[in-house]
Write a protein that holds these residues in place. Structure first.
Motif, PDB file in Angstrom:
ATOM      1  N   UNK A 141      37.353 -38.101  76.165  1.00 38.58           N
ATOM      2  CA  UNK A 141      38.489 -38.295  75.260  1.00 38.58           C
ATOM      3  C   UNK A 141      39.757 -37.630  75.789  1.00 38.58           C
ATOM      4  N   UNK A 142      39.992 -37.771  77.082  1.00 40.69           N
ATOM      5  CA  UNK A 142      41.191 -37.210  77.684  1.00 40.69           C
ATOM      6  C   UNK A 142      41.117 -35.730  77.986  1.00 40.69           C
ATOM      7  N   UNK A 143      40.021 -35.067  77.642  1.00 42.17           N
ATOM      8  CA  UNK A 143      39.843 -33.639  77.916  1.00 42.17           C
ATOM      9  C   UNK A 143      39.005 -33.495  79.183  1.00 42.17           C
ATOM     10  N   UNK A 144      39.560 -32.805  80.167  1.00 43.27           N
ATOM     11  CA  UNK A 144      38.885 -32.600  81.449  1.00 43.27           C
ATOM     12  C   UNK A 144      38.576 -31.122  81.575  1.00 43.27           C
ATOM     13  N   UNK A 145      37.290 -30.778  81.596  1.00 44.70           N
ATOM     14  CA  UNK A 145      36.875 -29.381  81.720  1.00 44.70           C
ATOM     15  C   UNK A 145      36.368 -29.126  83.127  1.00 44.70           C
ATOM     16  N   UNK A 146      36.516 -27.873  83.550  1.00 52.00           N
ATOM     17  CA  UNK A 146      36.172 -27.460  84.905  1.00 52.00           C
ATOM     18  C   UNK A 146      35.132 -26.347  84.832  1.00 52.00           C
ATOM     19  N   UNK A 147      34.106 -26.441  85.658  1.00 54.84           N
ATOM     20  CA  UNK A 147      33.114 -25.371  85.797  1.00 54.84           C
ATOM     21  C   UNK A 147      33.507 -24.511  86.983  1.00 54.84           C
ATOM     22  N   UNK A 148      33.989 -23.293  86.778  1.00 58.36           N
ATOM     23  CA  UNK A 148      34.399 -22.449  87.899  1.00 58.36           C
ATOM     24  C   UNK A 148      33.224 -22.112  88.808  1.00 58.36           C
ATOM     25  N   UNK A 149      33.545 -21.835  90.069  1.00 55.62           N
ATOM     26  CA  UNK A 149      32.519 -21.447  91.020  1.00 55.62           C
ATOM     27  C   UNK A 149      31.992 -20.038  90.757  1.00 55.62           C
ATOM     28  N   UNK A 150      32.788 -19.197  90.127  1.00 57.65           N
ATOM     29  CA  UNK A 150      32.435 -17.786  89.949  1.00 57.65           C
ATOM     30  C   UNK A 150      31.314 -17.662  88.931  1.00 57.65           C
ATOM     31  N   UNK A 151      30.339 -16.813  89.234  1.00 61.46           N
ATOM     32  CA  UNK A 151      29.264 -16.490  88.300  1.00 61.46           C
ATOM     33  C   UNK A 151      29.718 -15.286  87.480  1.00 61.46           C
ATOM     34  N   UNK A 152      30.191 -15.538  86.264  1.00 65.48           N
ATOM     35  CA  UNK A 152      30.789 -14.473  85.454  1.00 65.48           C
ATOM     36  C   UNK A 152      29.766 -13.415  85.051  1.00 65.48           C
ATOM     37  N   UNK A 153      28.510 -13.777  84.927  1.00 68.91           N
ATOM     38  CA  UNK A 153      27.503 -12.826  84.459  1.00 68.91           C
ATOM     39  C   UNK A 153      27.048 -11.857  85.543  1.00 68.91           C
ATOM     40  N   UNK A 154      27.329 -12.152  86.813  1.00 65.08           N
ATOM     41  CA  UNK A 154      26.886 -11.285  87.907  1.00 65.08           C
ATOM     42  C   UNK A 154      28.067 -10.913  88.813  1.00 65.08           C
ATOM     43  N   UNK A 155      29.220 -10.676  88.224  1.00 66.22           N
ATOM     44  CA  UNK A 155      30.427 -10.326  88.981  1.00 66.22           C
ATOM     45  C   UNK A 155      30.540  -8.798  89.050  1.00 66.22           C
ATOM     46  N   UNK A 156      30.103  -8.204  90.144  1.00 63.54           N
ATOM     47  CA  UNK A 156      30.090  -6.756  90.299  1.00 63.54           C
ATOM     48  C   UNK A 156      31.246  -6.254  91.153  1.00 63.54           C
ATOM     49  N   UNK A 157      31.707  -7.053  92.105  1.00 63.69           N
ATOM     50  CA  UNK A 157      32.799  -6.675  92.984  1.00 63.69           C
ATOM     51  C   UNK A 157      33.832  -7.797  93.021  1.00 63.69           C
ATOM     52  N   UNK A 158      35.088  -7.421  93.212  1.00 66.57           N
ATOM     53  CA  UNK A 158      36.173  -8.388  93.361  1.00 66.57           C
ATOM     54  C   UNK A 158      36.961  -8.042  94.611  1.00 66.57           C
TER      55      UNK A 158
END
Length: 305
Positions: free
Chosen positions: A252-269
């Motif tokens: 319905x005109x809404x385009x969602x994106x699945x980010x590559x980053x695993x938010x639940x296991x993000x320990x370092x940036x």
């Protein structure tokens, strides 16, 4: 003669039944004796048990050697079969990698030739700092994390926060020894992006969920689920080509994106400085002073003759 044979059989039947009963009684008595001896802890019983174990151990060891040899033989055969299959797979993979290497070498030579032809000015070299995530402030109304690096480490607002998978967000606040990173999924996050396959540009807008949306897409585009989304470089906030995610839903005109980053296991940036100045300062006085210092000095009015 037949009468004698029949009489002998009739006499043997009770004897056979008696022997069976005696054998059953002896077996039961032996089992009870073994259990009693097993429960006994006297020194004589222990010595006898040890002597029996010592006598039986060489026999058990000799009997176990063929079994161990057979098990090792079967294990070696299984490994040989697996190695042959692995070898065939590696041969196919090596051939594929050689093909990709030839393509990469050809494209690299073509790229160098085009750069020389266009007098292309390369992007400035980037520098980065790796920091640990020491605080997670994600919730229903905010998506940001706190990292263990700040101004003393060279961080400044607007720098890209990356993981090994792709872009995670940008530095929003900088302290002396810590900084806050606004994630792509935060409702205040806006990142200029483009669909890598079609080169269509859009804005990746967070909505405090794990699936940010693409805004301002032109109608009738040929984008599809599975297309990669990367930064476009518009606005000077991020360089072009940083991996962001893939389109996972169009409805319905809404385009969602699945980010590559695993938010639940993000320990370092990894905080990357690309030398871009696309993010304005929050302090208007400082911004005006910086603009005034960067502006050329006004020339003196001409003197009257």
């Amino acid at each position: 003669m037949k009468q004698r044979t029949g009489s002998a059989l009739r006499l043997a039947s009770p004897l056979r039944a008696l022997v069976h009963r005696l054998a059953l009684v002896l077996v039961m008595a032996a089992a009870i004796g073994v259990m009693v001896l097993g429960r006994a802890n006297g020194p004589m019983v222990s010595q006898a048990r040890t002597a029996v174990s010592d006598a039986v151990a060489p026999i058990l060891g000799a009997l176990s050697e063929p079994v161990s040899f057979a098990e090792g033989l079967f294990a070696n055969l299984e490994e040989l079969v697996d190695l042959r299959a692995e070898n065939a797979r590696l041969r196919i993979e090596r051939q594929r990698l050689v093909e990709w290497q030839n393509i990469a070498q050809r494209l690299d030579a073509e790229n160098r030739e085009l750069r020389n032809l266009l007098h292309f000015v390369p992007d400035p070299r980037s520098s980065f700092i790796s920091a640990r995530v020491i605080g997670d402030h994600t919730g229903a109304f905010v998506r940001e994390v706190l990292i263990s690096a700040g101004e003393k480490s060279g961080l400044r607002k607007g720098q890209a926060a990356m993981t090994g998978d792709g872009l995670a967000g940008r530095v929003s606040e900088v302290g002396t020894r810590s900084a806050r990173v606004l994630l792509l999924t935060d409702i205040n996050s806006r990142v200029p992006v483009m669909v890598e396959r079609t080169r269509d540009r859009a804005i990746l807008a967070g909505d405090n969920s794990n699936r940010p949306q693409l805004l301002y897409l032109k109608p009738g585009l040929s984008i599809q689920v599975g297309d990669r989304v990367v930064t476009s470089g518009d606005g000077g906030a991020f360089p072009p080509g940083l991996p962001v995610g893939v389109i996972d839903r169009i409805s319905d005109g809404v385009v969602s994106v699945a980010p590559f980053v695993d938010w639940d296991h993000m320990e370092f940036l990894q905080i990357v400085d690309y030398g871009l100045d696309g993010v304005l300062s929050d302090d208007p006085v400082a911004a005006a002073a910086e603009a005034a210092s960067a502006a050329p000095a006004p020339s003196a009015p001409p003197r009257a003759p």
